[in-house]
Design a protein around this motif. Structure first.
Motif, PDB file in Angstrom:
ATOM      1  N   LYS A   1      76.240  41.942  -2.808  1.00 56.66           N
ATOM      2  CA  LYS A   1      77.451  41.585  -2.069  1.00 56.66           C
ATOM      3  C   LYS A   1      77.561  42.419  -0.803  1.00 56.66           C
ATOM      4  N   LEU A   2      77.792  41.737   0.299  1.00 54.01           N
ATOM      5  CA  LEU A   2      77.975  42.408   1.575  1.00 54.01           C
ATOM      6  C   LEU A   2      79.418  42.912   1.643  1.00 54.01           C
ATOM      7  N   CYS A   3      79.568  44.228   1.788  1.00 56.17           N
ATOM      8  CA  CYS A   3      80.928  44.781   1.825  1.00 56.17           C
ATOM      9  C   CYS A   3      81.439  44.880   3.252  1.00 56.17           C
ATOM     10  N   SER A   4      80.553  45.187   4.182  1.00 50.83           N
ATOM     11  CA  SER A   4      80.977  45.195   5.575  1.00 50.83           C
ATOM     12  C   SER A   4      79.760  45.032   6.465  1.00 50.83           C
ATOM     13  N   GLY A   5      80.001  44.568   7.669  1.00 51.19           N
ATOM     14  CA  GLY A   5      78.926  44.372   8.629  1.00 51.19           C
ATOM     15  C   GLY A   5      78.362  42.968   8.567  1.00 51.19           C
ATOM     16  N   ARG A   6      77.347  42.748   9.376  1.00 47.00           N
ATOM     17  CA  ARG A   6      76.708  41.437   9.416  1.00 47.00           C
ATOM     18  C   ARG A   6      75.197  41.609   9.315  1.00 47.00           C
ATOM     19  N   VAL A   7      74.523  40.543   8.904  1.00 47.12           N
ATOM     20  CA  VAL A   7      73.081  40.630   8.728  1.00 47.12           C
ATOM     21  C   VAL A   7      72.400  39.477   9.457  1.00 47.12           C
ATOM     22  N   ARG A   8      71.093  39.676   9.666  1.00 45.33           N
ATOM     23  CA  ARG A   8      70.302  38.644  10.336  1.00 45.33           C
ATOM     24  C   ARG A   8      69.331  38.062   9.326  1.00 45.33           C
ATOM     25  N   ASP A   9      69.289  36.734   9.245  1.00 47.46           N
ATOM     26  CA  ASP A   9      68.303  36.067   8.400  1.00 47.46           C
ATOM     27  C   ASP A   9      66.970  36.140   9.137  1.00 47.46           C
ATOM     28  N   LEU A  10      66.018  36.880   8.560  1.00 42.43           N
ATOM     29  CA  LEU A  10      64.762  37.115   9.269  1.00 42.43           C
ATOM     30  C   LEU A  10      63.926  35.847   9.395  1.00 42.43           C
ATOM     31  N   ARG A  11      64.240  34.828   8.595  1.00 32.65           N
ATOM     32  CA  ARG A  11      63.458  33.598   8.690  1.00 32.65           C
ATOM     33  C   ARG A  11      63.951  32.715   9.822  1.00 32.65           C
ATOM     34  N   THR A  12      65.278  32.681   9.989  1.00 28.21           N
ATOM     35  CA  THR A  12      65.821  31.759  10.984  1.00 28.21           C
ATOM     36  C   THR A  12      66.386  32.471  12.199  1.00 28.21           C
ATOM     37  N   GLY A  13      66.623  33.783  12.077  1.00 22.38           N
ATOM     38  CA  GLY A  13      67.227  34.505  13.191  1.00 22.38           C
ATOM     39  C   GLY A  13      68.745  34.378  13.225  1.00 22.38           C
ATOM     40  N   ASP A  14      69.319  33.594  12.306  1.00 26.64           N
ATOM     41  CA  ASP A  14      70.781  33.450  12.280  1.00 26.64           C
ATOM     42  C   ASP A  14      71.449  34.761  11.895  1.00 26.64           C
ATOM     43  N   VAL A  15      72.485  35.111  12.628  1.00 25.45           N
ATOM     44  CA  VAL A  15      73.284  36.263  12.236  1.00 25.45           C
ATOM     45  C   VAL A  15      74.477  35.729  11.463  1.00 25.45           C
ATOM     46  N   TYR A  16      74.686  36.267  10.265  1.00 28.94           N
ATOM     47  CA  TYR A  16      75.765  35.751   9.435  1.00 28.94           C
ATOM     48  C   TYR A  16      76.310  36.857   8.559  1.00 28.94           C
ATOM     49  N   GLY A  17      77.241  36.500   7.728  1.00 29.23           N
ATOM     50  CA  GLY A  17      77.761  37.438   6.746  1.00 29.23           C
ATOM     51  C   GLY A  17      79.200  37.784   7.022  1.00 29.23           C
ATOM     52  N   GLN A  18      80.002  37.606   6.002  1.00 28.27           N
ATOM     53  CA  GLN A  18      81.385  38.056   6.073  1.00 28.27           C
ATOM     54  C   GLN A  18      81.619  38.900   4.830  1.00 28.27           C
ATOM     55  N   ASP A  19      82.640  39.683   4.856  1.00 25.94           N
ATOM     56  CA  ASP A  19      82.891  40.570   3.725  1.00 25.94           C
ATOM     57  C   ASP A  19      82.942  39.764   2.433  1.00 25.94           C
ATOM     58  N   GLY A  20      82.252  40.260   1.419  1.00 26.53           N
ATOM     59  CA  GLY A  20      82.311  39.606   0.114  1.00 26.53           C
ATOM     60  C   GLY A  20      81.272  38.525  -0.060  1.00 26.53           C
ATOM     61  N   GLU A  21      80.491  38.219   0.960  1.00 21.76           N
ATOM     62  CA  GLU A  21      79.482  37.177   0.827  1.00 21.76           C
ATOM     63  C   GLU A  21      78.242  37.748   0.135  1.00 21.76           C
ATOM     64  N   MET A  22      77.561  36.914  -0.667  1.00 16.70           N
ATOM     65  CA  MET A  22      76.332  37.357  -1.303  1.00 16.70           C
ATOM     66  C   MET A  22      75.180  37.140  -0.325  1.00 16.70           C
ATOM     67  N   ILE A  23      74.381  38.168  -0.127  1.00 14.41           N
ATOM     68  CA  ILE A  23      73.248  38.014   0.790  1.00 14.41           C
ATOM     69  C   ILE A  23      71.953  38.294   0.043  1.00 14.41           C
ATOM     70  N   ARG A  24      70.873  37.676   0.512  1.00 15.99           N
ATOM     71  CA  ARG A  24      69.561  37.921  -0.074  1.00 15.99           C
ATOM     72  C   ARG A  24      68.944  39.085   0.685  1.00 15.99           C
ATOM     73  N   THR A  25      68.790  40.209   0.008  1.00 14.83           N
ATOM     74  CA  THR A  25      68.340  41.404   0.723  1.00 14.83           C
ATOM     75  C   THR A  25      66.877  41.302   1.138  1.00 14.83           C
ATOM     76  N   CYS A  26      66.115  40.403   0.525  1.00 20.24           N
ATOM     77  CA  CYS A  26      64.689  40.356   0.839  1.00 20.24           C
ATOM     78  C   CYS A  26      64.403  39.655   2.160  1.00 20.24           C
ATOM     79  N   VAL A  27      65.356  38.884   2.669  1.00 14.95           N
ATOM     80  CA  VAL A  27      65.118  38.193   3.941  1.00 14.95           C
ATOM     81  C   VAL A  27      66.200  38.503   4.969  1.00 14.95           C
ATOM     82  N   SER A  28      67.044  39.501   4.680  1.00 10.32           N
ATOM     83  CA  SER A  28      68.112  39.828   5.615  1.00 10.32           C
ATOM     84  C   SER A  28      67.939  41.249   6.131  1.00 10.32           C
ATOM     85  N   ALA A  29      68.077  41.394   7.428  1.00 13.86           N
ATOM     86  CA  ALA A  29      68.047  42.720   8.036  1.00 13.86           C
ATOM     87  C   ALA A  29      69.444  43.027   8.550  1.00 13.86           C
ATOM     88  N   PRO A  30      69.805  44.309   8.588  1.00 18.86           N
ATOM     89  CA  PRO A  30      71.150  44.630   9.076  1.00 18.86           C
ATOM     90  C   PRO A  30      71.276  44.336  10.566  1.00 18.86           C
TER      91      PRO A  30
END
Lengths: 452, 365
Positions: free
Chosen positions: B328-357
């Motif tokens: 669970k992302l508690c704060s900040g945003r992440v980049r999907d390394l596959r697509t380059g999309d920056v996303y993420g809101q507090d409380g969202e589940m992120i895949r840590t293996c393909v997301s960079a801060p």
């Protein structure tokens, strides 16, 4: 080991082509991902709603399951509910297909299903091991589920002689088979898994088993028993009281006479002893009969669900058209290479919309293996594009009617129980070794060549 | 698990019955069936029904919500996390509660200023209709009235910064303690003052409450140096400040110079998102559960960065398909390394293996 090598279409592609396939499929994935929205969310919520309604209707019908038609209707409804719950909902939600909704319940990290496997164990063995190492011999533990010889390149052992038998057992008790398979005793032997980890997993599984047994074989049957006893009791006592309230002047019809004679029988019985009504209830098996009929109905529904899940899942990778891979073939696999392996390692099942819903859209096994976390409803929509990509690169798009696919699987299981066996001929199109044009071999043609 | 609503105040008896009935519904909950009848009955998360959406100004509205269970209560000045499904996705936002905590009808209200380019506010202000449902999350915030109440109060706000202060004023008025309070509020024009009518009425009814509206279109912005003129005895007052970052920074500086910092309380209601980090520059990752930190340059996924720093993390396929590594992302945003999309809101589940801060992030792992 005798192996007549059937050329794997993967090797007919140049590295550039493999990369291009990777790019095209990535683009397809991103296109769908960008579109996801209200329509998809409404669909999964609708299916979940439908499951709950069916489950409720099935359970209520089964309260009267001591009557044959209600038993049949209830069992059918409950079976359908359990199938939806396992396939289109459980399997797909736990794949993370609906995680994009950010819903707190419809989410792979929150969902639990009506199956013997704990979500954790299943997600590890299925989402991770099977979907990552799909059809790599020695790594994909779903290839024959470690108890069956499903590929002629697996070496034979006398234990496989019994595989037609435990194939049947696995069919009937599929969820238990999968749960034990998820425990991965192999990992314990090889030291990848500690004993305490296994103990924890066994405990989790025991908890799941206990809850399923309590629900299907204790709670609901007992409720049927209690409610039906209450109804019987009410009927018995009402018949006793009715007589005194009726006006005596009413002309007696034939029906009325029959009614009164029946009632007087009941009355006589009551006069015999104070426990008359109770005895009548016992004689009628007021509790036992509905309890027992609900148990058999729930048991049947579980078996129906198991057989269906088994059939769909076995058609996913074991029909003749699919390819398996050696570990060497997949060393240094690129993204495109992974897609190709998934593409030709899986096989679809042809069917109508209802078929696809109740099979959890695993009739689109090929699309599912390309994009395991894409919402299942989208598989059918992208299927034409996936097929077009296959045609362009001379790759087979494996598919066939349900019974044909299942028949091939059963034939393989029976044949490979015995030593030897050769890879089945694959339908085209595929490139020949000298890099010629894709050649389309129809199923009939193969059948002919087999007969000769 | 993604963020969910708060646990509702379910009567003990009802909770016990539901637990027993759970034997019939496992692995689902009785809730799952009861929700077919009324989604407000969920005991899993507190939900509320929007009862009315009333315009305060042309671009702000008060949303009155009827909670499914007895309201858990809040302190004036706190904010509520609210979850709303838009186009199939649930979004969480925090809005100040503007209702008096002791509202006799048990309703609560939040007041929202529309941000046209926003995702959630246009929905709540313009598109939602009464009758639609929202998830009610936790009540948070430390911008509170002190206990015991100071004798002299000064509130300074601008724009939608009035919202937490409104709840305080309502509560003070309700308790008859609005004896010596001043509100200096900035807005562009009189009709853009959120709660303008109510504030003016309040100052008429309560002689101890003085309202100054700084209408910036005609009067210019309020500077900290204006305090001496607008509220000469401000050095004797406990000050409550709520508004955009510019105002807060200027005031903080001023209070530091005057040595009155300990008498200043404030609400930074616009969170700092992302900061000035360049795209794809990575950032520091904080792992909450294991209480450790790692850093990524923007090309290394969170999972790998964490493992390199010795954090034990769940992992699976490492290619973004199996969802084993989610956190669970508690704060900040992440980049999907596959697509380059920056996303993420507090409380969202992120895949840590393909997301960079993308800037500093915090993960519940």
């Amino acid at each position: 080991m005798t192996t007549t090598a059937i050329e794997n279409p993967l090797h007919g592609l140049t590295p550039e082509q493999i990369d291009a396939i990777g790019r095209e499929l990535d683009a397809l994935h991103d296109e769908v991902k960008a579109e996801l929205g209200e329509r998809d969310a409404r669909y999964i919520r609708g299916i979940i709603d439908l499951h709950r309604r069916l489950a409720l209707i099935g359970r209520v019908l089964l309260i009267g399951s001591r009557f044959r038609p209600l038993w049949l209707a209830g069992t059918a409804t409950l079976s359908m509910a359990k199938i939806l719950e396992n396939m289109e909902i459980g399997h797909n939600v736990m794949h993370g297909q609906w995680d994009w909704m950010n819903d707190p319940v419809i989410n792979s990290s929150a969902w639990d299903w009506d199956s013997a496997s704990t979500p954790e164990a299943w997600k590890h063995s299925h989402n991770y091991v099977h979907h990552t190492y799909t059809n790599i011999r020695g790594k994909d533990k779903d290839l024959g589920y470690e108890i069956m010889r499903i590929d002629p390149q697996q070496s034979w052992h006398p234990a496989y002689l019994a595989q037609p038998l435990y194939n049947l057992l696995l069919m009937a008790f599929f969820e238990w088979g999968v749960a034990f398979h998820d425990l991965d005793f192999d990992a314990l032997r090889s030291g990848e898994k500690t004993k305490s980890q296994l103990r924890r997993e066994l405990k989790g599984m025991a908890g799941k088993a206990q809850r399923q047994i309590v629900k299907d074989y204790v709670a609901w049957p007992a409720l049927s028993g209690l409610l039906m006893t209450a109804i019987d009791f009410a009927v018995a006592s009402r018949d006793l009281d009715l007589g005194s309230l009726r006006p005596a002047t009413k002309p007696k019809t034939k029906a009325r006479k029959t009614f009164e004679s029946a009632r007087s029988k009941v009355k006589r019985r009551r006069r015999k002893s104070a426990a008359g009504v109770v005895r009548e209830l016992v004689e009628r098996k007021a509790f036992r009969a509905p309890f027992r009929s609900t148990v058999t109905a729930d048991f049947t529904a579980n078996i129906v669900r198991n057989v269906w899940a088994y059939a769909i899942i076995f058609c996913g990778h074991f029909p003749d058209q699919t390819y398996t891979f050696s570990q060497k073939e997949t060393d240094d696999e690129t993204r495109g290479g992974r897609y190709v392996r998934q593409l030709i390692g899986a096989a679809n099942i042809e069917g109508g919309p209802l078929f696809h819903v109740i099979s959890g859209n695993l009739g689109y096994q090929v699309e599912h293996h390309l994009f395991p976390d894409m919402p299942s409803t989208r598989y059918g929509e992208i299927a034409p594009q996936v097929r077009a990509i296959c045609e362009r690169y001379g790759l087979p798009y494996n598919t066939g009617p349900f019974f044909k696919q299942l028949g091939m699987v059963q034939r393989t299981i029976a044949r490979l129980a015995f030593p030897g066996g050769e890879p089945r001929p694959k339908p085209g199109p595929y490139r020949s070794r000298n890099g010629g044009a894709p050649k389309d071999r129809g199923v009939d043609e193969i059948a002919e060549s087999m007969a000769s | 698990m993604p963020e969910r609503g708060a646990r509702p105040n379910v009567p003990t008896l009802q909770r016990r019955v539901l637990r027993a009935v759970g034997a019939f519904t496992s692995p689902l909950l009785p809730d799952d069936y009861l929700e077919l009848i009324n989604p407000l009955w969920s005991t899993r998360e507190l939900r509320g029904e929007i009862e009315s959406i009333d315009s305060e100004t042309p671009d702000a509205a008060t949303v009155v919500i009827r909670p499914g269970y007895e309201w858990m209560g809040h302190e004036p000045g706190q904010y509520l996390r609210i979850g709303i499904d838009i186009d199939g996705r649930r979004h969480w936002r925090a809005y100040s509660l503007t209702s008096d905590p002791d509202r006799p009808d048990g309703r609560i209200s939040i007041t929202i200023k529309n941000v046209d380019e926003g995702v959630v506010s246009p929905h709540l202000v313009r598109r939602r209709r009464p009758g639609s449902l929202v998830a009610l999350g936790g009540v948070e915030g430390t911008f509170l009235l002190p206990d015991p109440l100071p004798e002299k109060l000064l509130f300074v706000s601008a724009g939608s910064g009035i919202t937490p202060i409104m709840s305080m004023l309502r509560s003070l008025a309700h308790d008859d303690s609005l004896d010596d309070a001043v509100l200096l509020h900035s807005a562009r024009a009189a009709e853009e003052v959120i709660f303008g009518r109510r504030l003016r009425a309040l100052s008429e009814r309560h002689p101890g409450f003085r309202l100054h509206e700084q209408l910036t279109a005609e009067m210019g912005r309020m500077a900290p140096s204006d305090l001496d003129e607008l509220c000469p005895d401000w050095r004797e007052r406990e000050v409550f400040l709520s508004g955009p970052a510019g105002l807060l920074d200027a005031m903080t500086e001023h209070f530091e110079r005057e040595g009155r910092t300990e008498h200043l309380r404030m609400e930074r209601f616009q969170p700092v998102i992302g900061g000035d980090v360049e795209e794809g520059e990575g950032g520091v990752i904080r792992f909450r559960a294991s209480d450790s930190e790692a850093e990524s340059d923007g090309s290394i996924p969170i999972l790998v960065a964490g493992e390199n720093a010795g954090v034990v993390l769940p992992y699976g396929c490492r290619e973004g398909i199996c969802h084993t590594c989610v956190g669970k992302l508690c704060s900040g945003r992440v980049r999907d390394l596959r697509t380059g999309d920056v996303y993420g809101q507090d409380g969202e589940m992120i895949r840590t293996c393909v997301s960079a801060p993308e800037g500093p992030v915090e993960v519940e792992l």
